[in-house]
Scaffold this active site. Structure first.
Site, PDB file in Angstrom:
ATOM      1  N   HIS A 225    -110.719 -86.463 -19.396  1.00 15.50           N
ATOM      2  CA  HIS A 225    -111.384 -86.751 -20.670  1.00 15.50           C
ATOM      3  C   HIS A 225    -112.791 -86.158 -20.744  1.00 15.50           C
ATOM      4  CE1 HIS A 225    -112.927 -90.408 -18.470  1.00 15.50           C
ATOM      5  NE2 HIS A 225    -114.024 -90.087 -19.126  1.00 15.50           N
ATOM      6  N   ASP A 258    -105.621 -88.597 -15.824  1.00 17.50           N
ATOM      7  CA  ASP A 258    -107.035 -88.451 -16.168  1.00 17.50           C
ATOM      8  C   ASP A 258    -107.796 -87.701 -15.075  1.00 17.50           C
ATOM      9  OD1 ASP A 258    -109.242 -88.561 -17.776  1.00 17.50           O
ATOM     10  OD2 ASP A 258    -109.834 -90.587 -17.174  1.00 17.50           O
ATOM     11  N   SER A 341    -118.444 -90.687 -15.863  1.00 19.46           N
ATOM     12  CA  SER A 341    -117.043 -90.289 -15.714  1.00 19.46           C
ATOM     13  C   SER A 341    -116.905 -88.970 -14.970  1.00 19.46           C
ATOM     14  CB  SER A 341    -116.387 -90.158 -17.080  1.00 19.46           C
ATOM     15  OG  SER A 341    -115.956 -91.399 -17.550  1.00 19.46           O
TER      16      SER A 341
END
Length: 498
Positions: A225, A258, A341
């Site tokens: 992402h 992911d 992230s």
């Protein structure tokens, strides 16, 4: 996606103390104001559970949005009425009235902190550090007034003193020798191999995330992402802690896991990959260190512990088109925020044990959601053992490979993962001659365990299956017509995201 961190209005700084009228030749400097500037920040596009379309095989979107934390409101209370004005010529002036913090205290109003007061008229919004700078300056002015009075008194009593009261440290902080395993030592080793990633799509939208050096060939491991916006004709760059910035390109990305791998263009020859640990050996309570760029603040280091293992997490990037990602995650209370992230979660020895990927917060949104809320101590990382396998596959073929049982399951919460009556787009819920069919599973069966792991929902089952490899044999416990049964299933595979 870029947001401006807007500061809050701050009461004006106290003015300088009055100057005695009978003081000869006293000059009064002009009063200075406080400037409140803006500081736009680019938080990354993060992960948070979100409803989305189901995968054809035992996959699907998560249940609802993952809430994100919101900062608590600033107490409306304030110090009570100011005391009487100081007499002319009095120095130092009396200290300002102290607010009451206890329930029912003098000047208080019940159970709130301090007494209530009329909120000053709001000032025009400004972003970034405006509120912080104003607050710091107010504190500096108050401290300066007190310090001035004490300094005058001390000088008046020590006119003949020539000795110095300054005490020098024996050595500066940078010269300290720190033992191996300290947070400072781990950070000093890991920071040069951690990068801040900026991704921008062809439409100009994008965000900021983190990644770390995977090998000496210039491959960087991060979240899908983080780079999703730049996959198709976008721009991608990675900046090291020394400020050197490199263009990059996506080598491969796995939306379901992911996980993504990017590669630096014109990569330097002295890259130092971070050492990978063994996430299977991690125990609850082990120390953790997270490195990333929360809210665009690159090279930020936070610490915590492993709070839980094998935590089922379904997350998405918050967009309507996004499908969910599933993981059996490491949970940590190390502070993780939008921008962390893709960054490394390290153990006390500096080995990577996970990739920081998602947060649970107290209100809507998540890492990259529309609400840019912060950490409440519930962060989730993809175990490095799984991420390493996925990364190697992406580097080799550019496409992810997923283990499957060949059955479509409901994503509703309940007492297990129920095989649906019909698959996606009208297909069979149980793939003919697939792994589940060969093991005798049928629509309506409710899977309650995978080996010794309790299964409470479809997303939990998917996350657990994806910790294995195609060809692995697992034991499924399921109920049919109220009776418990078991079956051994040899996992099949699916290539690519669908």
């Amino acid at each position: 996606m870029s947001t401006e961190n807007e500061g809050t209005a701050v009461p004006p700084a106290p003015s300088a103390p009055p100057v005695p009228v009978d003081t000869p030749a006293a000059s009064v400097p002009p009063e200075q104001g406080v400037s409140r500037g803006t500081d736009p920040v680019d938080p990354h596009q993060g992960t948070a559970p979100s409803q989305g379309p189901a995968y054809p095989q035992e996959t699907g979107a998560s249940q609802g949005g993952t809430p994100t934390a919101t900062l608590p409101p600033v107490p409306s209370g304030a110090p009570g009425a100011a005391g009487p004005a100081p007499e002319a010529g009095a120095w130092p002036p009396p200290p300002p009235a102290t607010p009451s913090y206890a329930s029912g205290g003098e000047g208080g109003s019940g159970d709130v902190w301090g007494s209530s007061y009329q909120q000053p008229a709001p000032k025009p919004k400004s972003g970034g550090r405006g509120g912080l700078v104003a607050a710091v300056l107010v504190a500096a002015l108050v401290a300066g007034g007190v310090g001035g009075g004490i300094g005058f008194w001390a000088a008046d009593r020590n006119d003949d003193s020539t000795g110095s009261t300054t005490v020098a440290a024996s050595q500066s902080g940078g010269d300290l020798k720190r033992d191996p395993g300290t947070v400072a030592t781990v950070a000093a080793t890991a920071l040069p191999s951690t990068v801040t990633i900026e991704a921008e799509g062809s439409n100009g939208e994008g965000g900021t995330g983190t990644g770390f050096v995977f090998d000496t060939q210039g491959h960087i491991l991060t979240n899908n992402h983080v780079v999703a916006e730049a996959v198709d004709s976008g721009k991608l760059s990675a900046t090291f802690s020394n400020g050197k910035k490199y263009d990059a390109e996506v080598v491969g990305h796995a939306q379901g896991y992911d996980v993504a791998v990017i590669k630096l263009k014109n990569a330097p020859s002295d890259l130092k990959p971070l050492r990978l640990g063994n996430s299977d050996e991690i125990a609850v309570g082990d120390s953790t260190i997270a490195i990333g760029a929360p809210f665009g603040l690159s090279n930020t280091v936070t610490t915590g512990i492993i709070s839980a293992k094998n935590r089922p997490v379904a997350s998405s990037d918050g967009s309507a088109q996004s499908k969910a990602s599933y993981m059996s995650a490491l949970q940590t209370d190390a502070s993780i925020n939008p921008g962390n992230s893709g960054g490394p979660l390290l153990d006390a020895n500096g080995s990577v044990i996970g990739i920081n990927s998602a947060i649970q917060s107290s209100s809507g949104g998540g890492l990259g959601g529309t609400s840019q809320s912060g950490s409440i101590g519930l962060g989730f990382a993809i175990p490095i053992n799984q991420a390493k396998t996925v990364a190697q596959q992406l580097i080799k073929t550019g496409k992810p490979v997923y283990p499957v049982i060949g059955a479509s399951v409901s994503l509703e919460e309940g007492t297990g993962a129920k095989i649906t009556e019909q698959g996606a787009s009208g297909s069979d819920a149980v793939t003919p001659n697939g792994p589940a069919a060969k093991a005798g599973l049928k629509p309506g069966d409710v899977i309650t365990k995978l080996d010794d792991r309790v299964i409470d929902s479809g997303p939990t089952l998917i996350g657990e299956i994806w910790t294995h490899q195609p060809g692995d044999t697992v034991k499924l416990t399921y109920t049919r017509d109220g009776k418990q049964q078991t079956a051994e299933v040899t996992l099949g595979q699916r290539e690519g995201d669908s």
